[in-house]
Design a protein around this motif. Structure first.
Motif, PDB file in Angstrom:
ATOM      1  N   PHE A 155       0.850  -1.183   0.000  1.00  0.00           N
ATOM      2  CA  PHE A 155       0.000   0.000   0.000  1.00  0.00           C
ATOM      3  C   PHE A 155       0.892   1.241   0.000  1.00  0.00           C
ATOM      4  CE2 PHE A 155      -2.220   3.261   2.613  1.00  0.00           C
ATOM      5  CZ  PHE A 155      -3.181   3.596   1.676  1.00  0.00           C
ATOM      6  N   THR A 156       0.671   2.161  -0.956  1.00  0.00           N
ATOM      7  CA  THR A 156       1.561   3.318  -1.103  1.00  0.00           C
ATOM      8  C   THR A 156       0.876   4.655  -0.861  1.00  0.00           C
ATOM      9  OG1 THR A 156       1.179   3.208  -3.506  1.00  0.00           O
ATOM     10  CG2 THR A 156       3.158   2.135  -2.645  1.00  0.00           C
ATOM     11  N   GLY A 157      -0.386   4.652  -0.422  1.00  0.00           N
ATOM     12  CA  GLY A 157      -0.972   5.922  -0.001  1.00  0.00           C
ATOM     13  C   GLY A 157      -2.398   6.148  -0.441  1.00  0.00           C
ATOM     14  N   TRP A 158      -3.060   7.083   0.273  1.00  0.00           N
ATOM     15  CA  TRP A 158      -4.426   7.524  -0.021  1.00  0.00           C
ATOM     16  C   TRP A 158      -4.376   8.852  -0.781  1.00  0.00           C
ATOM     17  CZ3 TRP A 158      -8.096   4.087   1.416  1.00  0.00           C
ATOM     18  CH2 TRP A 158      -7.857   3.255   2.509  1.00  0.00           C
ATOM     19  N   SER A 159      -5.429   9.127  -1.496  1.00  0.00           N
ATOM     20  CA  SER A 159      -5.631  10.450  -2.083  1.00  0.00           C
ATOM     21  C   SER A 159      -7.126  10.735  -2.096  1.00  0.00           C
ATOM     22  CB  SER A 159      -5.049  10.533  -3.505  1.00  0.00           C
ATOM     23  OG  SER A 159      -5.632   9.566  -4.359  1.00  0.00           O
ATOM     24  N   GLY A 160      -7.467  12.003  -2.319  1.00  0.00           N
ATOM     25  CA  GLY A 160      -8.872  12.389  -2.289  1.00  0.00           C
ATOM     26  C   GLY A 160      -9.302  12.707  -0.874  1.00  0.00           C
ATOM     27  N   GLY A 161     -10.381  12.059  -0.414  1.00  0.00           N
ATOM     28  CA  GLY A 161     -10.911  12.298   0.920  1.00  0.00           C
ATOM     29  C   GLY A 161     -10.034  11.780   2.033  1.00  0.00           C
ATOM     30  N   CYS A 162      -9.010  10.979   1.704  1.00  0.00           N
ATOM     31  CA  CYS A 162      -8.024  10.488   2.677  1.00  0.00           C
ATOM     32  C   CYS A 162      -6.634  10.844   2.175  1.00  0.00           C
ATOM     33  CB  CYS A 162      -8.115   8.971   2.848  1.00  0.00           C
ATOM     34  SG  CYS A 162      -9.560   8.401   3.749  1.00  0.00           S
ATOM     35  N   THR A 163      -5.710  11.034   3.084  1.00  0.00           N
ATOM     36  CA  THR A 163      -4.325  11.264   2.711  1.00  0.00           C
ATOM     37  C   THR A 163      -3.432  10.480   3.660  1.00  0.00           C
ATOM     38  OG1 THR A 163      -4.216  13.235   4.125  1.00  0.00           O
ATOM     39  CG2 THR A 163      -4.748  13.578   1.796  1.00  0.00           C
ATOM     40  N   GLY A 164      -2.180  10.311   3.279  1.00  0.00           N
ATOM     41  CA  GLY A 164      -1.217   9.664   4.149  1.00  0.00           C
ATOM     42  C   GLY A 164      -0.915   8.245   3.741  1.00  0.00           C
ATOM     43  N   LEU A 165      -0.032   7.608   4.535  1.00  0.00           N
ATOM     44  CA  LEU A 165       0.461   6.267   4.236  1.00  0.00           C
ATOM     45  C   LEU A 165      -0.053   5.226   5.216  1.00  0.00           C
ATOM     46  CD1 LEU A 165       4.185   7.195   3.464  1.00  0.00           C
ATOM     47  CD2 LEU A 165       2.359   6.761   1.818  1.00  0.00           C
ATOM     48  N   GLN A 166      -0.888   5.634   6.179  1.00  0.00           N
ATOM     49  CA  GLN A 166      -1.430   4.662   7.116  1.00  0.00           C
ATOM     50  C   GLN A 166      -2.396   3.735   6.395  1.00  0.00           C
ATOM     51  OE1 GLN A 166      -0.322   4.549  10.299  1.00  0.00           O
ATOM     52  NE2 GLN A 166       1.055   6.160   9.635  1.00  0.00           N
ATOM     53  N   SER A 167      -2.482   2.482   6.888  1.00  0.00           N
ATOM     54  CA  SER A 167      -3.351   1.518   6.208  1.00  0.00           C
ATOM     55  C   SER A 167      -4.825   1.814   6.439  1.00  0.00           C
ATOM     56  CB  SER A 167      -3.027   0.092   6.671  1.00  0.00           C
ATOM     57  OG  SER A 167      -3.219  -0.034   8.073  1.00  0.00           O
ATOM     58  N   THR A 168      -5.157   2.627   7.448  1.00  0.00           N
ATOM     59  CA  THR A 168      -6.549   3.003   7.691  1.00  0.00           C
ATOM     60  C   THR A 168      -6.709   4.511   7.563  1.00  0.00           C
ATOM     61  OG1 THR A 168      -6.215   3.196  10.081  1.00  0.00           O
ATOM     62  CG2 THR A 168      -6.939   1.061   9.242  1.00  0.00           C
ATOM     63  N   CYS A 169      -7.902   4.930   7.179  1.00  0.00           N
ATOM     64  CA  CYS A 169      -8.208   6.359   7.134  1.00  0.00           C
ATOM     65  C   CYS A 169      -9.657   6.553   7.542  1.00  0.00           C
ATOM     66  CB  CYS A 169      -7.948   6.941   5.741  1.00  0.00           C
ATOM     67  SG  CYS A 169      -9.326   6.774   4.597  1.00  0.00           S
ATOM     68  N   THR A 170      -9.968   7.747   8.026  1.00  0.00           N
ATOM     69  CA  THR A 170     -11.320   8.078   8.479  1.00  0.00           C
ATOM     70  C   THR A 170     -11.902   9.156   7.578  1.00  0.00           C
ATOM     71  OG1 THR A 170     -10.759   7.519  10.757  1.00  0.00           O
ATOM     72  CG2 THR A 170     -12.703   8.879  10.417  1.00  0.00           C
ATOM     73  N   VAL A 171     -13.113   8.910   7.078  1.00  0.00           N
ATOM     74  CA  VAL A 171     -13.782   9.837   6.165  1.00  0.00           C
ATOM     75  C   VAL A 171     -15.024  10.401   6.844  1.00  0.00           C
ATOM     76  CG1 VAL A 171     -14.765  10.133   3.868  1.00  0.00           C
ATOM     77  CG2 VAL A 171     -13.022   8.387   4.256  1.00  0.00           C
ATOM     78  N   GLN A 172     -15.135  11.718   6.865  1.00  0.00           N
ATOM     79  CA  GLN A 172     -16.328  12.368   7.386  1.00  0.00           C
ATOM     80  C   GLN A 172     -17.319  12.558   6.245  1.00  0.00           C
ATOM     81  OE1 GLN A 172     -16.910  13.030  10.570  1.00  0.00           O
ATOM     82  NE2 GLN A 172     -14.882  12.393  11.265  1.00  0.00           N
TER      83      GLN A 172
END
Length: 724
Positions: free
Chosen positions: A260-277
């Motif tokens: 996994f190399t990263g989120w874009s859009g409503g999530c950012t960063g390199l963590q495997s989890t992200c939180t979307v409001q």
């Protein structure tokens, strides 16, 4: 006192400057009353303290009971004139009517100022984000009614009242909408808002549609994103309607061989989890890239660990991997105490550590331990360096960092016949402050000495400044990571010998940090500051540096389960379920070193065909030792002969009974049907798929019907018990 009379009284009031505030409450669970004041005074009661700066102007009660309210002037310059609105004509204290359903009653206390003078007035105004709700105060004495009143627009969005008044309003959202919060002089998401008017005050109310918002997840590369009811696989875009203002947690899981190399859009960063409001439609992309191959060759007596492998003792070549863009370390462990290692292919190296910054191309690293032939013949010889004066010596092709203080950084072992370049650096940074090398070097006055290590050699570097003062550079590590460079030998544990290195007085030396897997670098402190990966220290005295690392997420170990056709594999957090004729993949995160017991259960009409991958054989259970990322494949196939979808059916005939039996054939062949007590024998040729047979019996009773299929794989039987 009637409303008009009260308004006339209000026109004679005079007050001082004030400020605004806000109150709000969750949806009432019982009867509610509202309170406001006009002029300088205060109202108190059970759950109420409103006016003169106090903003507890709304209260919800657990039962329908009367409430006693007491109006008190702010000071001797004010007098209580009377109650207005729902309290009109009430005494003081006022015992309210029993509150019931419907709009909350409002009790307005009116105060007048004694003496003469001009009354200053302030304006209270309301604005709405959309005409999909109503804000009002149910008042005739100081009316506010702004928004959508049962389908009819209400436009009373401001009112002028005497200074020091407290105005209370309540929100009501239209059907299909919800209240998202107050702005301006009030805040929060409660139902009511109260403002104390020392100056003009304004509030806003935000109403949003209760309709769901769209969460769109795209997967770029080979991996899976789960969360919010979405399971989105490689190369797909998946959408789902989510409740407005909900919080959705997405988890990215790479497929085997990917990172996994990263989120874009409503999530950012390199963590495997992200939180979307989900306060609006959201689009999120998760990117996965192929792991970069890392080839590790070990020569001699030692092992190398890192890049998901442990390799050695040599001669051995192993294949590891890392995510593109990763910064990793390879750790050498000599088999013989005091053994050394020569690295090649590293981005940088220090002692037993090889640092790699991984790009997108394959990487090849070689570790040659002392005492080995290195794949090219020869043995190892010693190189010793001495420094005379205020400077230091580094090396290319050998682990040397030497000052006038001497120590372990001045002696190393290198492979015989290899080339080593020594570099003399004056503490001042001026090449003119270097005098000469000993005659061991071909050129004695240049700052670089290149040696062919045909035998053990000793070299002395002499600097113009004969002051041999050195200062210690000491590193500390907070968290999980390391500090290297300028003689610091992969400092991980504060206080270890790897964390202190003597430096030439006045020299400017460079050190670098590297977080351990699952950690991130926070910053430097002490002689270094900031968050750059490297820092420069001026050694004008003994210096201390601290590198702080923070745990992000523990390194995850993946267990991938693939199911061919219809069956279930259980034993992980969530069972993996396969479907007829399809290949299904499931991935879970397991603790490294754990043992996971998997169980294969075929679907109805199927049998377990066997394991491949980390499991083998045909037993339905398998124990997998999680040493790294593991993959297991469970294969199921249609049973040669299985029960049909319907239960046996019995129908009465004019003479006897007809029995219908269904079955499913996984192979073509010759089917024989018999019954006990003996009634009939049937022979028929069947094809792969669903089928049925008809039997006629003449007596009531219990029959055992046997289906026997003769196919290429052998003879298969199936028994039914039928009550007629």
């Amino acid at each position: 006192m009637k409303a008009r009379a009260l308004l006339a009284v209000l026109l004679t009031l005079a007050v001082a400057v004030g400020i605004a505030g806000g109150q709000a409450s969750a949806a009432p669970t019982g009867p509610t009353i509202l309170v406001q004041t006009l002029g300088g005074g205060k109202v108190t009661g059970t759950g109420i303290s409103c006016g003169d700066g106090a903003l507890a102007c709304a209260a919800t009660y657990s039962s329908s009971s009367a409430v006693t309210l007491t109006a008190t002037p702010a000071n001797s310059n004010w007098t209580f004139t009377g109650w207005a609105d729902d309290g009109s004509g009430c005494a003081n204290p006022c015992t309210t009517a029993t509150p019931g359903s419907g709009p909350a009653p409002i009790y307005t206390a009116v105060f007048s100022k004694t003496g003469t003078g001009t009354l200053p007035y302030q304006t209270f105004s309301v604005s709405l984000s959309s005409a999909n709700g109503l804000v009002d105060n149910h008042s005739t004495a100081a009316p506010i009614s702004c928004g959508d009143n049962a389908g009819t627009p209400a436009t009373a969005c401001s009112v002028s009242v005497p200074q020091l008044s407290t105005i209370t309003v309540e929100q009501t959202a239209d059907a299909g909408y919800f209240f998202n919060g107050w702005g301006g002089s009030c805040s929060g998401t409660k139902d009511t808002c109260s403002a104390f008017l020392r100056t003009d005050q304004s509030v806003s109310a935000d109403f949003l549609s209760s309709a769901s918002n769209t969460l769109s997840v795209s997967v770029d590369g080979s991996g899976t994103v789960n969360g919010g009811g979405i399971t989105c696989h490689a190369g797909a875009t998946c959408t789902k309607q989510e409740p407005p203002t909900s919080t959705i947690t997405l988890t990215a899981t790479p497929d085997s061989g990917y990172a996994f190399t990263g989120w874009s859009g409503g999530c950012t960063g390199l963590q495997s989890t992200c939180t979307v409001q989900m306060n609006a439609d959201q689009t999120v992309t998760a990117s996965f890239d192929p792991l970069v191959p890392i080839g590790i060759t070990v020569n001699g007596a030692g092992t190398v660990s890192g890049a998901n492998v442990t390799c050695g003792p040599g001669p051995q070549t192993c294949n590891g991997s890392a995510a593109p863009g990763a910064r990793i370390q390879l750790q050498a462990t000599p088999t013989v105490a005091g053994g050394t290692v020569i690295w090649s292919g590293c981005t940088s190296s220090s002692g037993l550590v090889c640092n790699l910054t991984v790009g997108s191309s394959p990487v090849n690293v070689t570790a040659t331990f002392s005492g080995s032939t290195g794949g090219g013949g020869g043995s190892f010889v010693q190189l010793a360096v001495t420094v005379d004066g205020n400077g230091y010596v580094t090396a290319t092709g050998a682990n040397i960092y030497c000052t006038a203080a001497g120590g372990s950084g001045c002696v190393t072992t290198v492979q015989q016949n290899t080339t080593v370049s020594l570099h003399a650096i004056a503490a001042t940074g001026l090449s003119s402050d270097f005098d000469f090398w000993s005659t061991t070097c071909p050129s004695t006055t240049t700052t670089t000495c290149t040696l062919t290590m045909s035998a053990a050699k000793s070299v002395t570097a002499t600097f113009d400044n004969d002051d041999q003062t050195t200062y210690d550079l000491t590193a500390s590590v907070s968290g999980s990571g390391s500090v290297s460079g300028s003689g610091l030998n992969n400092c991980r544990t504060t206080g270890s010998t790897a964390c202190t290195s003597p430096q030439a007085a006045g020299a400017k030396v460079s050190i670098s940090e590297l977080p351990s897997p699952g950690s991130t670098f926070v910053g430097w402190s002490g002689a270094c500051t900031g968050t750059s990966t490297t820092c420069t220290v001026t050694m004008d005295s003994a210096q201390n540096v601290t590198a702080t690392f923070r745990l992000t997420s523990p390194p995850s170990t993946k267990l991938s389960v693939q199911i061919d056709s219809a069956g279930t594999v259980s034993g992980t957090a969530a069972p993996c379920v396969g479907k007829t004729g399809k290949t299904t993949k499931c991935t879970t995160t397991e603790k490294a070193g754990a043992t996971v017991t998997l169980k294969a259960t075929p679907a109805k009409g199927y049998v377990f065909a066997g394991w491949t991958g980390a499991c083998t054989g045909t037993k339905t259970t398998c124990a997998v030792k999680i040493a790294g990322d593991e993959e297991v494949i469970a294969a199921f196939k249609p049973a040669a002969l299985a029960a049909g979808a319907k239960k046996p059916a019995v129908k009465k005939l004019a003479s006897g009974y007809r029995v219908t039996i269904t079955f499913r054939a996984g192979e073509a062949g010759r089917l024989t049907v018999t019954s006990k007590p003996k009634s009939v024998t049937i022979h028929k040729t069947v094809k792969v798929g669903a089928g049925s047979v008809l039997l006629t019996v003449h007596k009531r009773g219990r029959y055992v019907v046997t289906l026997s299929l003769k196919a290429k794989s052998g003879t298969h039987t199936l028994h039914y018990t039928v009550k007629v």
